[in-house]
Scaffold this motif. Structure first.
Motif, mmCIF file in Angstrom:
data_model
loop_
_atom_site.group_PDB
_atom_site.id
_atom_site.type_symbol
_atom_site.label_atom_id
_atom_site.label_comp_id
_atom_site.label_asym_id
_atom_site.label_seq_id
_atom_site.Cartn_x
_atom_site.Cartn_y
_atom_site.Cartn_z
ATOM 1 N N VAL A 1 0.858 -1.177 0.000
ATOM 2 C CA VAL A 1 0.000 0.000 0.000
ATOM 3 C C VAL A 1 0.898 1.232 0.000
ATOM 4 C CG1 VAL A 1 -1.745 1.278 1.299
ATOM 5 C CG2 VAL A 1 -1.825 -1.217 1.211
ATOM 6 N N ALA A 2 0.561 2.225 -0.809
ATOM 7 C CA ALA A 2 1.383 3.436 -0.903
ATOM 8 C C ALA A 2 1.648 4.011 0.483
ATOM 9 C CB ALA A 2 0.670 4.466 -1.780
ATOM 10 N N GLU A 3 2.876 4.503 0.650
ATOM 11 C CA GLU A 3 3.348 5.137 1.880
ATOM 12 C C GLU A 3 3.624 4.133 3.002
ATOM 13 O OE1 GLU A 3 4.146 8.205 1.720
ATOM 14 O OE2 GLU A 3 3.197 8.543 -0.218
ATOM 15 N N SER B 1 9.170 -2.820 4.279
ATOM 16 C CA SER B 1 7.729 -3.067 4.334
ATOM 17 C C SER B 1 7.326 -3.310 5.777
ATOM 18 C CB SER B 1 7.365 -4.294 3.491
ATOM 19 O OG SER B 1 7.771 -5.482 4.142
ATOM 20 N N ASP B 2 6.034 -3.395 5.989
ATOM 21 C CA ASP B 2 5.535 -3.740 7.321
ATOM 22 C C ASP B 2 5.645 -5.230 7.592
ATOM 23 O OD1 ASP B 2 4.988 -1.182 7.964
ATOM 24 O OD2 ASP B 2 2.819 -1.308 7.744
ATOM 25 N N ARG C 1 2.567 -1.563 3.780
ATOM 26 C CA ARG C 1 1.794 -2.712 4.227
ATOM 27 C C ARG C 1 1.307 -3.509 3.016
ATOM 28 N NH1 ARG C 1 -3.547 -2.661 4.669
ATOM 29 N NH2 ARG C 1 -3.519 -0.365 4.674
ATOM 30 N N ALA C 2 1.312 -4.838 3.127
ATOM 31 C CA ALA C 2 0.864 -5.690 2.034
ATOM 32 C C ALA C 2 -0.637 -5.537 1.822
ATOM 33 C CB ALA C 2 1.211 -7.144 2.319
ATOM 34 N N ASP C 3 -1.032 -5.286 0.582
ATOM 35 C CA ASP C 3 -2.451 -5.170 0.242
ATOM 36 C C ASP C 3 -2.996 -6.568 -0.026
ATOM 37 O OD1 ASP C 3 -4.949 -4.613 -0.682
ATOM 38 O OD2 ASP C 3 -4.327 -3.290 -2.315
#
Length: 333
Positions: A186-188, A214-215, A191-193
């Motif tokens: 996900v932009a900014e 990434s998260d 986090r994995a969409d």
């Protein structure tokens, strides 16, 4: 399994002042040359061990005996775990070795080691044969998971090449073929969409680079549950065409192993010749005929007629291709 032996050898080394190849061979129940090669492999992989020569010599960890693997760097722990996670199937010995390595890893590295263990799945075969080069790409994906990083891929998909950025969440195999389940970040946030989770074949990855942080794996994400869901989905696509066949007694087990989830032994009594009835499936009629062609000495397709026709046409093409004698001038001297 060699990866298991390497972990056991390392755990023995960290608990002793030194160990000889003969002592290690006795502990691991292998030959002395095999034990010596394992020790040399650990050294070449960057594990801080060294040999001492002469009477009373042997192999030692740098700094002497330890109660954990604090002599290893994060990269070394990751490399060992990647090799173990990629090896063979989910046998009890391999699972135990993974747990030992994770628990023995230095505390700062333990979390990333656990991420690799949780996100790697070895599964039953689909019958594909992979290129040995896939192992390096799998290792890069596992490193990205361990470090909570995105990956930038050059991917040769069915619709042509494309550039893909994703958060890798699961690396798994069906037999020799490796796959990665991932989702774009996900932009900014990084986090994995999960709404856009997809499956990618590792052999189609032409280039891979570590991307931005990434998260990592979302809380509550179950790698094995998601892998099982993906397998069910793919198996459903693969099994859109089914055939009913009679199978010779000696070939039933081998055929069912080959077709995996796409084979089902029907609960009926064997026929007068002792043959069992099995249903098998594939994603297309021609694909199913090609898979069954190699079993013609052991099976008879009962239905549907489309598969029988496809098998006959395949046989006619083979017969036509090999009907002419080979040109004598092409025969090897």
């Amino acid at each position: 399994m060699r990866a298991d032996r390497l972990i056991q050898a390392l755990l023995l080394l960290q608990g002793r002042q030194q160990i000889t190849a003969a002592q290690l061979a006795e502990e691991l129940e292998v030959s002395v040359p095999t034990a010596r090669r394992d020790l040399e492999a650990l050294s070449m992989a960057g594990v801080p061990i060294y040999p001492t020569r002469g009477r009373g010599g042997g192999w030692r960890l740098v700094g002497g005996a330890r109660t954990d693997l604090t002599g290893l760097t994060e990269g070394e722990v990751t490399s060992l775990l990647i090799g173990l996670a990629q090896s063979a199937t989910a046998e009890p010995e391999r699972i135990a070795a993974v747990r030992k390595l994770v628990s023995a890893a230095p505390a700062p590295f333990r979390e990333s080691a656990q991420r690799i263990a949780d996100a790697t799945v070895r599964d039953a075969p689909w019958g594909d044969v992979s290129d040995a080069g896939e192992a390096q790409t799998v290792a890069e994906l596992q490193k990205a998971i361990a470090r909570n990083r995105c990956v930038d891929l050059e991917y040769a998909g069915s619709r042509g090449p494309s550039s893909v950025t994703l958060v890798p969440l699961v690396v798994g195999s069906r037999g020799a073929r490796w796959y990665v389940l991932g989702a774009p970040p996900v932009a900014e946030s990084g986090r994995a969409d999960l709404e856009r989770l997809r499956t990618y074949r590792v052999d189609r990855i032409r280039a891979i680079e570590l991307g931005r942080p990434s998260d990592g794996i979302p809380s509550g994400f179950d790698a094995r549950e998601e892998w099982a869901r993906m397998v069910d989905r793919v198996e459903g696509l693969r099994g859109t065409v089914q055939a009913t066949i009679r199978v010779e007694p000696w070939a039933v087990r081998a055929l069912c192993d080959r077709f995996g989830a796409q084979a089902r032994l029907l609960d009926t009594a064997p026929d007068a010749e002792g043959r069992s009835t099995v249903t098998v499936g594939a994603h297309r009629t021609d694909a199913l005929a090609e898979q069954l062609a190699g079993w013609t000495a052991a099976i008879e397709v009962i239905a549907p007629q489309e598969v029988r026709t496809a098998l006959r046409e395949l046989g006619e093409r083979i017969a036509a291709a090999y009907s002419d004698p080979v040109d004598e001038g092409l025969r090897p001297g």
